[in-house]
Design a protein around this motif. Structure first.
Motif, short mmCIF file in Angstrom:
data_model
loop_
_atom_site.label_atom_id
_atom_site.label_comp_id
_atom_site.label_asym_id
_atom_site.label_seq_id
_atom_site.Cartn_x
_atom_site.Cartn_y
_atom_site.Cartn_z
N LEU A 95 0.83 -1.21 0.00
CA LEU A 95 0.00 0.00 0.00
C LEU A 95 0.86 1.26 0.00
CD1 LEU A 95 -2.82 1.32 0.24
CD2 LEU A 95 -2.57 1.13 2.73
N GLN A 96 1.92 1.26 0.81
CA GLN A 96 2.80 2.43 0.92
C GLN A 96 3.59 2.70 -0.36
OE1 GLN A 96 5.11 1.55 4.42
NE2 GLN A 96 3.31 1.61 5.75
N SER A 97 3.63 1.72 -1.26
CA SER A 97 4.36 1.92 -2.51
C SER A 97 3.61 2.84 -3.48
CB SER A 97 4.64 0.57 -3.18
OG SER A 97 3.45 0.00 -3.73
N PHE A 98 2.34 3.10 -3.19
CA PHE A 98 1.53 3.99 -4.02
C PHE A 98 1.59 5.41 -3.46
CE2 PHE A 98 -0.39 -0.18 -4.73
CZ PHE A 98 -0.55 -0.20 -6.11
N PRO A 99 1.51 6.43 -4.31
CA PRO A 99 1.47 7.81 -3.80
C PRO A 99 0.19 8.05 -3.02
CG PRO A 99 1.11 7.74 -6.19
CD PRO A 99 1.52 6.36 -5.79
N ALA A 100 0.22 9.05 -2.15
CA ALA A 100 -0.89 9.31 -1.23
C ALA A 100 -2.22 9.52 -1.96
CB ALA A 100 -0.57 10.53 -0.37
N ASP A 101 -2.20 10.24 -3.08
CA ASP A 101 -3.47 10.51 -3.77
C ASP A 101 -4.07 9.23 -4.34
OD1 ASP A 101 -1.40 10.25 -5.62
OD2 ASP A 101 -2.22 11.72 -7.01
N GLN A 102 -3.22 8.29 -4.76
CA GLN A 102 -3.73 7.02 -5.28
C GLN A 102 -4.24 6.12 -4.15
OE1 GLN A 102 -1.02 5.18 -8.03
NE2 GLN A 102 -2.48 3.60 -8.64
N ARG A 103 -3.57 6.19 -2.99
CA ARG A 103 -4.03 5.40 -1.84
C ARG A 103 -5.44 5.83 -1.42
NH1 ARG A 103 1.27 6.32 0.31
NH2 ARG A 103 0.43 7.62 1.99
N THR A 104 -5.71 7.13 -1.53
CA THR A 104 -7.03 7.65 -1.18
C THR A 104 -8.11 7.00 -2.05
OG1 THR A 104 -6.08 9.77 -0.53
CG2 THR A 104 -8.44 9.74 -0.99
N LEU A 105 -7.79 6.77 -3.31
CA LEU A 105 -8.75 6.16 -4.24
C LEU A 105 -8.88 4.66 -4.03
CD1 LEU A 105 -7.67 8.05 -7.50
CD2 LEU A 105 -9.61 8.56 -5.99
N MET A 106 -8.01 4.09 -3.20
CA MET A 106 -8.03 2.65 -2.95
C MET A 106 -8.72 2.29 -1.64
SD MET A 106 -4.21 1.45 -4.08
CE MET A 106 -3.78 1.21 -5.80
N TYR A 175 -11.56 -7.18 -2.15
CA TYR A 175 -10.67 -6.03 -2.29
C TYR A 175 -9.75 -6.20 -3.50
CZ TYR A 175 -7.71 -2.09 -1.21
OH TYR A 175 -7.04 -0.90 -1.30
N LEU A 176 -9.16 -7.37 -3.65
CA LEU A 176 -8.25 -7.62 -4.78
C LEU A 176 -8.99 -7.52 -6.11
CD1 LEU A 176 -6.10 -10.59 -3.42
CD2 LEU A 176 -5.48 -8.17 -3.51
N ALA A 177 -10.24 -7.94 -6.13
CA ALA A 177 -11.03 -7.85 -7.36
C ALA A 177 -11.39 -6.39 -7.68
CB ALA A 177 -12.30 -8.69 -7.23
N GLN A 178 -11.62 -5.59 -6.64
CA GLN A 178 -12.05 -4.21 -6.83
C GLN A 178 -10.89 -3.28 -7.19
OE1 GLN A 178 -14.51 -2.83 -3.63
NE2 GLN A 178 -14.70 -0.75 -4.43
N TYR A 179 -9.67 -3.63 -6.72
CA TYR A 179 -8.51 -2.75 -6.94
C TYR A 179 -7.39 -3.51 -7.63
CZ TYR A 179 -11.10 0.23 -3.76
OH TYR A 179 -12.09 1.00 -3.18
N PRO A 180 -7.47 -3.66 -8.96
CA PRO A 180 -6.49 -4.47 -9.70
C PRO A 180 -5.06 -3.93 -9.63
CG PRO A 180 -7.98 -3.32 -11.20
CD PRO A 180 -8.55 -3.18 -9.83
N ASP A 181 -4.89 -2.61 -9.48
CA ASP A 181 -3.53 -2.06 -9.36
C ASP A 181 -2.88 -2.56 -8.08
OD1 ASP A 181 -3.81 -0.74 -11.74
OD2 ASP A 181 -4.16 1.24 -10.86
N PHE A 182 -3.65 -2.58 -7.00
CA PHE A 182 -3.11 -3.11 -5.75
C PHE A 182 -2.84 -4.60 -5.89
CE2 PHE A 182 -3.34 -5.26 -1.72
CZ PHE A 182 -2.54 -4.48 -0.91
N LYS A 183 -3.76 -5.33 -6.51
CA LYS A 183 -3.58 -6.77 -6.68
C LYS A 183 -2.29 -7.06 -7.45
CE LYS A 183 -5.70 -11.01 -8.42
NZ LYS A 183 -6.85 -11.63 -9.14
N HIS A 184 -2.00 -6.27 -8.47
CA HIS A 184 -0.78 -6.47 -9.26
C HIS A 184 0.46 -6.41 -8.36
CE1 HIS A 184 1.77 -6.16 -12.91
NE2 HIS A 184 2.53 -5.41 -12.12
#
Length: 256
Positions: A95-106, A175-184
């Motif tokens: 999760l921390q590997s994503f920028p803050a604005d993208q984490r908000t959308l996740m 969650y993994l199905a809803q957020y494919p970028d995180f799943k990747h």
């Protein structure tokens, strides 16, 4: 000739003198892909240690020159089977590997709740079918978990499995199905250890070797695993001497 275990297959793939057909087949794939198999060692021979302080899992099984290789035998393979604290750390690091604005959308709070629930999985518990085994093999560990010969509620794996495990399994799947970028990146971490240990850490893998192929663990390969019908992430029980701990198990099937 007896079938190789996964660990034996791993060692044979690092052995330049192996005559084991499956290992020879795998090494030939590595040659064809340009790997320097003349410089092959097990991770242990290369001095690679599990960096436990980083809260990750060792992924480099063998080394081909500069390539840090994760070895997977054909069929069903385990990408990860870590207890709660390590698994929760893995989720948070991804999760921390994503920028803050993208984490908000996740929906970060939702994922943090899930990580917290995973972190609280039992480290030591007792399953009813293993009780006698635990009492015999690990009496000093088992005794404090019992009251009047019965499993105390806070150590009852069957109760945990029936009440909390289904929510975690379903929430993680959704969650993994809803957020494919995180799943990747979640799958990338399970394959390589890059987010917990660092991209250039000797214990994080750069390539994968199987009896059917040798490939870099790049976006294309990560997507193939993440989108495989065989990919699963779920809570599982690991028993040692009858004493049960909860783990987050991630696996898929190696195919041609």
């Amino acid at each position: 000739m007896a079938e190789l275990t996964a660990k034996q297959f791993e060692r044979e793939c690092a052995n330049p003198y192996t005559t084991e057909p499956l290992a020879v087949q795998a090494r030939n794939h590595a040659i064809a892909a340009g790997a320097n198999i003349s410089e092959s060692q097990t991770g242990q021979e290369a001095g690679i240690k599990n960096p436990r302080k980083r809260g990750g899992e060792y992924k480099t099984d063998i080394v081909f020159g500069s390539h840090r290789v994760s070895v997977k035998k054909e069929g069903g393979v385990q990408l990860s089977s870590a207890e709660g604290k390590t698994s929760a750390n893995m989720i948070r690091k991804v999760l921390q590997s994503f920028p803050a604005d993208q984490r908000t959308l996740m929906d970060e709070p939702r994922l943090q709740r899930l990580a917290e629930a995973i972190e609280k999985m039992p480290v030591k518990s007792l399953a009813h079918h293993n009780l006698e085994k635990a009492k015999k093999k690990k009496p000093t560990v088992t005794e404090p978990m019992l009251e009047n010969g019965k499993i105390r509620p806070e150590y009852d794996w069957d109760h945990y499995s029936a009440t909390q495990r289904p929510w975690i399994d379903n929430e993680l799947k959704d969650y993994l199905a809803q957020y494919p970028d995180f799943k990747h990146r979640f799958v990338e971490e399970a394959l390589t250890g890059r987010y917990t240990m660092g991209h250039d850490n000797s214990a994080s893998a750069s390539h994968v070797l199987t009896p059917h192929y040798y490939k870099p663990i790049d976006d294309r390969y990560i997507d193939s695993v993440a989108n495989s019908p065989s990919f699963k992430a779920r809570i599982s029980a690991k028993s040692r001497g009858g004493v049960t701990s909860g783990t987050l198990r991630i696996d898929y099937k190696v195919r041609k």
